[in-house]
Design an enzyme around this catalytic site. Sequence first.
Site, PDB file in Angstrom:
ATOM      1  CD  GLU A 110      29.668 108.601  24.053  1.00  0.00           C
ATOM      2  OE1 GLU A 110      29.749 109.431  24.764  1.00  0.00           O
ATOM      3  OE2 GLU A 110      30.351 108.666  23.045  1.00  0.00           O
ATOM      4  CB  SER A 123      24.349 109.370  27.454  1.00  0.00           C
ATOM      5  OG  SER A 123      25.375 109.050  26.625  1.00  0.00           O
ATOM      6  CG  HIS A 158      34.333 113.563  23.782  1.00  0.00           C
ATOM      7  ND1 HIS A 158      33.321 113.717  22.880  1.00  0.00           N
ATOM      8  CD2 HIS A 158      34.084 112.296  24.361  1.00  0.00           C
ATOM      9  CE1 HIS A 158      32.567 112.682  22.788  1.00  0.00           C
ATOM     10  NE2 HIS A 158      32.815 111.954  23.721  1.00  0.00           N
TER      11      HIS A 158
END
Length: 360
Positions: A79, A77, A100
Amino acid sequence: MKTKEEIQRLREEIIDVSLSLLQQGLIVRTWGNISAKIDDKHYLITPSGIRYEDLKPSMIPVVSIEDGSYEGEYKPSSEFLVHTAIYESRKDAEFIVHTHQVYATCVGALGKKRLKSEHKEKKIIFPVAKYALPGTKALSDNVKDCAIKNAETRSVIMANHGAVCFGHNAEEAVNEAVKLENAAKKYIFTICRTEVSNEILEGFSSKLEEGKIVYLRNDTPERIKLIHQTIYAKRPDVHYIFHNKSEAVMTISRRVNHMRPLLDDFAQIIGTGIRIPTSEHSPLVVKKKINAVFAHNDGAYCLGSTEEDAKSAAIVLDKGCIAHLCVTRFGEGRFISLKDCFKMNRNYRKNYSVLANSVK
Ligand SMILES: [Zn+2]
């Protein structure tokens, strides 16, 4: 040191957790990511851009905490730096979920430094990490700073973005995310007096089939058909229009005349700013790089090149509208700078088109 069998079990657990978070609505589509520590130097993390429903244990890469290199066929990912930051700074982190989730994300747009709450009669504080662009070292440094300064908490809200929650194992990390979401929801309902739901309500949608517009409901009024025709004529890249009539989107369509992004995914998927007609007679605002078209007092048309894109835009627009209502009622908020919005929007478009082309 974990055995091969234990690592395999962790891979399976990551998939189980991702499916359960999807079911609880804490993650959607391919957004968010989940990781598990293998030893002091390595962790497993969900790969970039793969739908959780399609995820197989062998697709999960191993990332080095020390240098960020990875092993495996799929890229980690984008992130992953946030996960590295947590593993480096917190010994009590062995499993991490980054979401999120709607209400915690909206609290992270209010410009607050922390969210104070109570859980089982104990006071808890959820710190908010300062804003930085997603995927950057600056963002992971801000998260790390918060995780170090707040040793008693296992959740960090990331301003204008989402949350990162962790624990010794999967169950603890998921419980943290749920606890945070409940606290954030309670805060928003009481302080911002915004008891707005995040349920998407579909109005009159349509799709293009061999160049012809197919309306998904037989009772689509002529007035609305005209809106669809105008959008398709001005946006040749659009093949699906989802009419979003959720509570938050409806409220915005009645009361607001302009929206700037409060959340990263809004800037990426919807666009860098959106004008809303102030009366039924105002013309529709159809712009090249803005994937939502508001109708006065009738919600918004969310645009995509596929059904999935249009539905993603609908989810992101709904959350962005809730954030906008929260900020308005709270009387304070932190908008993302126009420069950062443009940067994110451009990057997203570039990466997305690369991904879409590679899938074909
Ligand atoms: Zn994120």
